[in-house]
Each structure stands twice: as C-alpha cells, then as structure tokens.
Scaffold this active site. Sequence first.
Site, PDB file in Angstrom:
ATOM      1  N   ASP A  70       0.775  -1.165   0.030  1.00  0.00           N
ATOM      2  CA  ASP A  70      -0.176   0.039  -0.298  1.00  0.00           C
ATOM      3  C   ASP A  70       0.784   1.357  -0.121  1.00  0.00           C
ATOM      4  O   ASP A  70       2.137   1.231  -0.659  1.00  0.00           O
ATOM      5  CB  ASP A  70      -0.922  -0.164   1.294  1.00  0.00           C
ATOM      6  CG  ASP A  70      -2.196   0.413   0.952  1.00  0.00           C
ATOM      7  OD1 ASP A  70      -2.374   1.937   0.673  1.00  0.00           O
ATOM      8  OD2 ASP A  70      -3.293  -0.221   0.893  1.00  0.00           O
ATOM      9  N   HIS A 112      -3.528   6.010   3.420  1.00  0.00           N
ATOM     10  CA  HIS A 112      -4.284   4.880   3.004  1.00  0.00           C
ATOM     11  C   HIS A 112      -3.902   3.770   3.442  1.00  0.00           C
ATOM     12  O   HIS A 112      -4.622   2.881   4.189  1.00  0.00           O
ATOM     13  CB  HIS A 112      -4.114   4.652   1.328  1.00  0.00           C
ATOM     14  CG  HIS A 112      -5.060   4.063   0.903  1.00  0.00           C
ATOM     15  ND1 HIS A 112      -4.864   2.689   0.563  1.00  0.00           N
ATOM     16  CD2 HIS A 112      -6.402   4.315   0.398  1.00  0.00           C
ATOM     17  CE1 HIS A 112      -5.914   2.173   0.076  1.00  0.00           C
ATOM     18  NE2 HIS A 112      -6.984   2.873  -0.244  1.00  0.00           N
ATOM     19  N   SER A 284     -11.486  -0.454  -0.803  1.00  0.00           N
ATOM     20  CA  SER A 284     -10.125  -0.832  -0.292  1.00  0.00           C
ATOM     21  C   SER A 284     -10.394  -1.007   1.062  1.00  0.00           C
ATOM     22  O   SER A 284      -9.280  -1.665   1.740  1.00  0.00           O
ATOM     23  CB  SER A 284      -9.479   0.850  -0.391  1.00  0.00           C
ATOM     24  OG  SER A 284      -8.847   0.841  -1.633  1.00  0.00           O
TER      25      SER A 284
END
Length: 527
Positions: A70, A112, A284
Amino acid sequence: MVISFAANARGGTAGAHHRNIAGITAIILAGCGLASPPARGLDSAVPRVGGDVSRTMLGDGTGVIVGIVDSGVDDTHPGLAGTDSQGMPRLVAEANVVPTEPGLSADDVFGHGTFVTGIVMSSDATFTGMAPDARYVNARSINVNNGFDTTTWIEDGAGFAIDNGATILNFSLGTFASLSSGTLDLDEMLDWASSQRGVISVVSAGNDGNTGDPQVGSPAGAFNVVTVGATEAPTYDQVTGFSSTGPTDDGRIKPDIVAPGTSITSLNDDWETGPDFRVSQGTSFAAPLVAGALAQVTDYGLINGLSTDPRVLRATLYNSAEKIADKSGDPWAPDAASDVGGVYTVTSPLNPESGVGQLDAATLAEQYMAGEQGPGTIGELGWDLNIIDAGGTATYEFALDLVAGSDFAATLVWDRVVDLIFDDGDGALDSGEIFSALGLTNLDLALLLDGVEVAVSESTVDSVEHLFFTIPETGAYTLEVRNAIGGFDDTIYGLAWSAIAVPEPGVAVLAAMGLIGFARRGRRSAG
C-alpha cells in the site's frame, strides 16, 4: 477509461491520482474520505460481519503475518506499535520499493495504508481491528500521489512481503478494467504464490461500479485471489452502488465476496497532530476485513494443526458467506442457473455483484472449526483438501439424511496452475522473476439423492463452483467433485459444505425449546 476515487489522508475528498507509462494506467482504488465520522464505523463493521464473535472462537491473529502492499504504514500509531502477545514486534519488516522516490522511507505518504492496516489489526480499545494480535510487513509500493506507474512496483512489494514471512497479502489497489483477464505478470505472480507458496491474496474490487460497465482490473482479476466488493451502511445488507463488478475480460465473475465498505472508521496516520481515527469509504476498506478474518482462521489452524492452505481458506470463507441483496435490492442468486431435466444446474455460480455474498466471520469460524473430512462419510458441516486426477470423481456421503426444506451450501475452489520459469538470481522474489500460466482444470460439483443427480455447478471458466439451494426431499445425499476428462492430473482442490442433517432422537426436542442450535447467519438471504 475508468476513473476511480482516491482517499485523502486528511479526511477530505480527492480526485483520482494516476499516471500512464508504457500504455499501462494504474491507480490505487481507495475510498472517498468523509469530513466527519458518522455514528457507525469500524466499531459497527466488525461486529456486523461477526468479527468480534469469531475472535473469541478462532483467535486474535497471533503468530500470523499480513503483508500490507500500500502507501506505507505509520508503525508508531498506538494501534499498530509495540509487540504482540508473544513479545514479538508487530512490525516484522518494512521497505519503500517505489523506485521514483528512493529518498523516502516506508512511512505512510498518503494515509491509505495505515487506515487499511488498522482495519486488519488495530489493537486500540476504541477501534479494534479483526485480528488485533497479528503482525505485519509494510511494503510501501504507492507513491506520494497515491498511485503507481507500473505493476512492477506492486510485484516488488508483494515479493518483499512474502520473503519476510507474510502468508496473507492485502492489496487495496488496482488497475483499469481493461487489464482483468489475469494475464499480467502481477496476476500470475499472485496465482503462483497461492499454489506454490501457500500465500493468499485479498484484493479490493474497485470503486467504479456506477459507470455501468465491467470495472474489475488487475490484480482483482487474478484467478487465485479473493476479490472483495463493498456493502452499504448503516445495515450493510446490500451491495453499495460504487462497488466494482466484472465480468473479467475472459468471462469470470468478480468480486468473489463483499464486506462493509462505507462509513468505516480506522487509524489516522496523522494522529500525532490530529485525531487518532478518521472515516472513509471504498472497497479498499472492505478487503482488509476479509484479510483480518483469514488471519483469525490461520491463527486457529496453526494452533490446532489444521490446514491453512489458500484453497481451504477460500472454500470455507466462500461457503460461510451471508446471502445479501444486490444494488437493486434483489435477493442473492447465481449469475446463471436453470432446471435441466429436473436437475438444478448452475453454469455461472456467483452473483455478479456480491459473488458468494458477504463475509460472515462467525459462521466462517463454525465452518472451519468443523475440520477436515472425507472423501467418504462426512458430517453436516466440514471441509476437505484433496487431490483429483483427470476424469476422476471424489465422493462425500452425508452420515445422516438431509431434511427437505433445509438450506444447503457447498463450495469447491482450485487454483490456476502457474509456474516460475525464470529466477533472476538476486535472492529476492520480485518483478525480476518470470511466471507462466499453464491453465485451469475444469472441475464440477454435484449433489445426488440416492445416486441420482439433483444439483450441479459446472462453470467452464471460473475457478470456483458454488451451490446454494433448498433441499427438495429428505433422504441420503452424496456430494461429488468431478474432474472433467482432459483436465490436469493431481489438481488440488478445497471443498466446504454446510447442511442440516436429521437430528438424533432427543436433539429435536431440545432444539425446539431453544436450548441448542447452529448459527445460520450465513444462510440468510435478503429480499
């Protein structure tokens, strides 16, 4: 060209960040950030899928390493820092593999990755993830713009995680839908990792469901991965509109399963100067719920000597799923099924929008804890990992009669065969290796009553067969796994089943009094 949303690490909404190099446009498929946390968040999403109950049954993910491929991870966040219950550092290893940013560390550059990791394993008492005692590898493969220029970055991140002991990988990212047939090097690498290294990959489906066209790209289009779509708050009983769907370019149904993906609360990487938590949405954040559930299962399997082969994990995960409504509110149904000569025949076994349905971790725990059985005589609940040759049949006979009107579910999974044909010799698993897909065996799944076929799942393209229907008549049933002539020999498959058998004398009375019973959360079908 499909455009996706990207999560803004500061809580606002940002547009998609992407680049196009050598004809490959790739972006991270993240969620839309929300300005302020609504009433429901991670504290409701985890219980909604039974994650809190399954933790008490399976474990907290102790001894399991999850690879987070990620935007990096803030390993100083209190929900991720420190050691696990065995005194081991929760952060196993970290690296920044983004070649255009060699001067930066593996720390989260967009927010994220920290958010995703928190859903898998936050140990914070306020917002606890699915597997709060698991450990992680931080493989930063996303740049400061929340994107990647080529899938080789993702391959390098995946290889780094695998080389450092990860057996579960989470990819909350993806490419455009034109890259969905499983032919990219990244897809072949992840399919190889499943069958040859025992590593299962969980991939977000994407957030382009409102476009009206197929939207699932790589690596969500790989064969041996778990592709995850999203459901809508507050009830999470229906697939959300933005959740991407297939079919893939070669006609396979994706996603495989769904999980809550809106109004999700998790860890804020800027916790030092802002709140510890923030809220966002997207597939996600559905994927790490599934990755965390698999960490729980792996924890239990390691302690109790049960197989944690990816085919077992996929079969039990899929078979225990809760049947929910699609985007239009219609109840779960396979993509293509009909009555052929009195036989319920499924030729495309998954629902186009929800796959097998929604993650149900509590029912998954029951399914997996029932243990390996067969071929031969089996109980009403269980699973098996076995091998079948071309033209062969494996038979599973239920010990007790199945009851008319009862729900029945059975799921068969197997891997696409991929070989490693070139090792660049640098001692690391990375984009320097070359893989070759050899093909997919065509397996079928059938249920028979007194030797007569009553239901069959026989997709010719998918690597999963799934039956979910009502038992038509009380009697002696058998379940068969069939390898079509011309398929590969020595095909390893995972099989899971759930059926309500005739109770023994006395048990029916107790059940009627509400004193005993089996949880059937995974059997619910929303209208």
